[in-house]
Design a protein around this motif. Structure first.
Motif, PDB file in Angstrom:
ATOM      1  N   VAL A   7       0.870  -1.176   0.000  1.00  0.00           N
ATOM      2  CA  VAL A   7       0.000   0.000   0.000  1.00  0.00           C
ATOM      3  C   VAL A   7       0.906   1.225   0.000  1.00  0.00           C
ATOM      4  O   VAL A   7       1.767   1.356   0.862  1.00  0.00           O
ATOM      5  N   GLU A  11       3.671  11.717  -1.471  1.00  0.00           N
ATOM      6  CA  GLU A  11       3.621  13.159  -1.253  1.00  0.00           C
ATOM      7  C   GLU A  11       4.626  13.766  -2.216  1.00  0.00           C
ATOM      8  O   GLU A  11       5.775  13.347  -2.241  1.00  0.00           O
ATOM      9  N   THR A 162      -1.385  12.016  -2.175  1.00  0.00           N
ATOM     10  CA  THR A 162      -2.342  11.022  -2.691  1.00  0.00           C
ATOM     11  C   THR A 162      -2.962  10.222  -1.554  1.00  0.00           C
ATOM     12  O   THR A 162      -2.429  10.147  -0.457  1.00  0.00           O
ATOM     13  N   PRO A 164      -3.783   6.450  -0.091  1.00  0.00           N
ATOM     14  CA  PRO A 164      -2.938   5.240  -0.196  1.00  0.00           C
ATOM     15  C   PRO A 164      -3.524   4.249  -1.198  1.00  0.00           C
ATOM     16  O   PRO A 164      -3.858   3.120  -0.868  1.00  0.00           O
ATOM     17  N   ASN A 203       5.308   6.834   0.976  1.00  0.00           N
ATOM     18  CA  ASN A 203       4.833   6.159   2.182  1.00  0.00           C
ATOM     19  C   ASN A 203       4.452   4.737   1.811  1.00  0.00           C
ATOM     20  O   ASN A 203       3.665   4.533   0.883  1.00  0.00           O
ATOM     21  N   SER A 205       3.445   0.705   3.166  1.00  0.00           N
ATOM     22  CA  SER A 205       3.146  -0.303   4.183  1.00  0.00           C
ATOM     23  C   SER A 205       2.735  -1.568   3.446  1.00  0.00           C
ATOM     24  O   SER A 205       2.531  -1.550   2.238  1.00  0.00           O
ATOM     25  N   GLY A 215      -1.497  -1.173   7.254  1.00  0.00           N
ATOM     26  CA  GLY A 215      -0.375  -1.523   8.117  1.00  0.00           C
ATOM     27  C   GLY A 215       0.383  -0.261   8.518  1.00  0.00           C
ATOM     28  O   GLY A 215       0.073   0.833   8.053  1.00  0.00           O
ATOM     29  N   GLU A 219       8.271   6.059   5.672  1.00  0.00           N
ATOM     30  CA  GLU A 219       8.247   7.111   4.668  1.00  0.00           C
ATOM     31  C   GLU A 219       9.651   7.275   4.114  1.00  0.00           C
ATOM     32  O   GLU A 219      10.571   7.600   4.842  1.00  0.00           O
TER      33      GLU A 219
HETATM   34  P1  ADP Z   1       2.731  13.146   6.916  1.00  0.00           P
HETATM   35  O1  ADP Z   1       2.911  14.583   6.615  1.00  0.00           O
HETATM   36  O2  ADP Z   1       2.815  12.775   8.334  1.00  0.00           O
HETATM   37  O3  ADP Z   1       3.593  12.270   6.092  1.00  0.00           O
HETATM   38  P2  ADP Z   1       0.357  13.169   5.343  1.00  0.00           P
HETATM   39  O4  ADP Z   1      -1.051  12.914   5.764  1.00  0.00           O
HETATM   40  O5  ADP Z   1       0.712  14.484   4.767  1.00  0.00           O
HETATM   41  O6  ADP Z   1       1.235  12.790   6.577  1.00  0.00           O
HETATM   42  O7  ADP Z   1       0.756  12.103   4.230  1.00  0.00           O
HETATM   43  C1  ADP Z   1       0.569  10.808   4.456  1.00  0.00           C
HETATM   44  C2  ADP Z   1       0.772  10.064   3.142  1.00  0.00           C
HETATM   45  O8  ADP Z   1       0.959   8.716   3.472  1.00  0.00           O
HETATM   46  C3  ADP Z   1      -0.410  10.096   2.211  1.00  0.00           C
HETATM   47  O9  ADP Z   1       0.022  10.049   0.871  1.00  0.00           O
HETATM   48  C4  ADP Z   1      -1.158   8.826   2.557  1.00  0.00           C
HETATM   49  O10 ADP Z   1      -1.877   8.296   1.456  1.00  0.00           O
HETATM   50  C5  ADP Z   1      -0.025   7.898   2.895  1.00  0.00           C
HETATM   51  N1  ADP Z   1      -0.366   6.874   3.876  1.00  0.00           N
HETATM   52  C6  ADP Z   1      -1.018   7.042   5.033  1.00  0.00           C
HETATM   53  N2  ADP Z   1      -1.119   5.869   5.699  1.00  0.00           N
HETATM   54  C7  ADP Z   1      -0.479   4.945   4.937  1.00  0.00           C
HETATM   55  C8  ADP Z   1      -0.218   3.552   5.092  1.00  0.00           C
HETATM   56  N3  ADP Z   1      -0.597   2.875   6.156  1.00  0.00           N
HETATM   57  N4  ADP Z   1       0.486   2.939   4.105  1.00  0.00           N
HETATM   58  C9  ADP Z   1       0.906   3.615   3.029  1.00  0.00           C
HETATM   59  N5  ADP Z   1       0.681   4.913   2.839  1.00  0.00           N
HETATM   60  C10 ADP Z   1      -0.003   5.582   3.779  1.00  0.00           C
END
Ligand code: ADP
Ligand code: MG
Ligand code: ZN
Length: 482
Positions: A7, A11, A162, A164, A203, A205, A215, A219
């Protein structure tokens, strides 16, 4: 054995190429002497007040619009507080609740299979200055001292986040490429990963196939090409599977991609958004974007890469050529105009994505700088389909046109490449060749087709390659039946 599913959410930061910075009048111009494009606002001197840059706001809105987002009517500026030496204010002006654009989507294709990636938000930020750590390591650890350049501080930055929704490293790369194309098509940034005007955080998982729960993610930062991003994600998926299958657990952390070693390494543990002490910036009013403004942004939307690709395919370019033409900027436009002037789409697509692209690379120039026009392409295609030029000769004429030797007919004449279209002249050559090779003719008459290639070759040679081989073959066949 558990079957795992990846998944991925991305960003992306894009530096906008506006005339001035996000909140002051300093020029956005890289390559200047350090600390020359600075002022009290972007150096955060006491009492300086920020003023939002309209061009930057429009750039962000146009990205959001191209990503099918809702453009919000009232948007707020926040302070994201953290200390870093290249951040003079000790906070970054960003957005938190009420970003400029929300709820969009982008379709990406991998091997002909399309996936829709949800776009959570597109918001405004400002860039930091640049630190150069001086010392052998080149990193902060072990540095003797650090140089700071604030020319980049306050440059408008867009963040595209985006959902996930991405499931493979290939999809992540395809998303990155498409976003890059869109940003370039909009003309708001050159979006160069090597130079940092476009940056990705991935990001990642994993979860058992069939599970709906997310999961714990890591990052990955520091990827400076789309290929590195793909490799980093693939590495991270494998690493996480190994950790979980050996009974370990994944921590929420940032990791850095080491390009040379091909691995990700742990960085810091991630801050929570609470750590940033977000609050609304008291120096900035809420930004109201009225209907007319949003309408203007939509009206200015140029033809986007997906639409161009579809159009080129509809005109007759194959899939690969359509992709290449879409990426090659001006070439796509040239293709469309040449086809509009009656040129055969397939032929022109092959020339543009083959000879022309190669020529432009070799000469390090743009098609606009050459003498190639849509009408010269159309004339050349006409001469080829009409039998005046062989396929090989056409490429030679194309090279002459690109080099500025004149229009296709002049080049063909000057280089003596026009095919002999006079049937009688060719027939005379055919007769001469058949007379010299009676056995070959005999074999043909007995029904053995093999000598035909040889005979055509002889006639081509006798005419200096200027006969139409199809016509020669027809003539030889005719003679065989006499
Ligand atoms: P941060 O600034 O803490 O990184 P954001 O909300 O700006 O948080 O960005 C989170 C990014 O991570 C988004 O693209 C979201 O889709 C992705 N994301 C959130 N949870 C998961 C996950 N469990 N696995 C993979 N991607 C994730
Ligand atoms: Mg993040
Ligand atoms: Zn400034």
């Amino acid at each position: 054995m558990t079957e795992w599913e990846a998944v991925i959410g991305l960003e992306t930061h894009v530096e906008l190429q506006t005339k001035s910075k996000m909140f002051c009048g300093c020029p956005v111009d890289f390559g200047d002497e350090p600390n020359t494009a600075v002022c009290p606002v972007c150096l955060a001197l006491p009492g300086a007040l920020p003023v939002p840059n309209r061009e930057a706001i429009e750039g962000i809105l146009s990205i959001g619009d191209a990503l099918n987002c809702t453009l919000t009517e009232d948007s707020l500026f926040y302070r994201k507080n953290y200390f870093y030496p290249d951040l003079p204010k000790n906070y970054q002006i960003s957005q938190y609740t009420f970003p400029l654009c929300v709820d969009g989507h982008l379709d990406v294709d991998v091997d002909g299979e399309s996936t829709t990636v949800g776009i959570t938000r597109v918001h405004m930020e400002e860039d930091t200055g640049k630190s150069t750590h001086v010392g052998e390591s080149g990193r902060i650890h072990g540095a003797e001292h650090t140089l700071l350049d604030f020319n980049r501080a306050g440059v408008p930055l867009v963040e595209v986040v985006t959902e996930p929704d991405i499931r493979s490293p290939e999809q992540a790369r395809a998303y990155g490429m498409e976003l890059q194309r869109i940003v370039r098509a909009l003309g708001v940034s050159d979006a160069r990963l090597e130079e940092g005007s476009m940056r990705f955080d991935a990001n990642i998982s994993i979860r058992p196939v069939g599970s709906e729960e997310l999961g714990t993610r890591s990052e990955v930062k520091n990827v400076n090409s789309l290929r590195s991003m793909q490799r980093a994600i693939a590495y991270e998926i494998t690493r996480q599977i190994e950790v979980l299958e050996s009974g370990g657990s994944i921590h929420l952390e940032t990791r850095h991609w080491d390009e040379a070693k091909g691995v990700t390494k742990p960085g810091r543990t991630k801050e929570d958004s609470a750590d940033y002490r977000y609050f609304q910036d008291p120096d900035l009013l809420p930004l109201h974007i009225d209907d007319a403004w949003r309408e203007r942004v939509r009206d200015r939307r140029p033809k986007l890469p997906a639409a161009k690709r579809a159009r080129y395919r509809e005109l007759g370019a194959d899939e690969r050529a359509a992709d290449l033409l879409t990426d090659a900027g001006d070439l796509g436009g040239l293709f469309e105009s040449a086809v509009a002037e009656g040129a055969d789409a397939r032929t022109v697509a092959i020339w543009l994505t083959g000879e022309v692209v190669a020529y432009l690379r070799r000469e390090e120039t743009e098609v606009g700088e050459t003498s190639l026009t849509a009408s010269s392409l159309a004339r050349l295609a006409e001469m080829t389909t009409g039998g005046d030029l062989s396929a090989t000769a056409a490429k030679e004429v194309l090279a002459g046109v690109l080099a500025g030797e004149g229009n296709p007919r002049d080049v063909a004449e000057a280089r003596d490449l026009l095919q002999i279209s006079d049937v009688n002249a060719i027939e005379a050559e055919v007769d001469a060749v058949l007379e010299q090779h009676p056995q070959a003719l005999e074999k043909l008459r007995e029904g053995d087709p093999k000598p035909i290639g040889f005979l055509v070759g002889q006639v081509m040679r006798a005419t200096g390659g200027k006969a139409d081989p199809r016509m020669v073959q027809d003539l030889i066949r005719k003679k065989t039946q006499e």
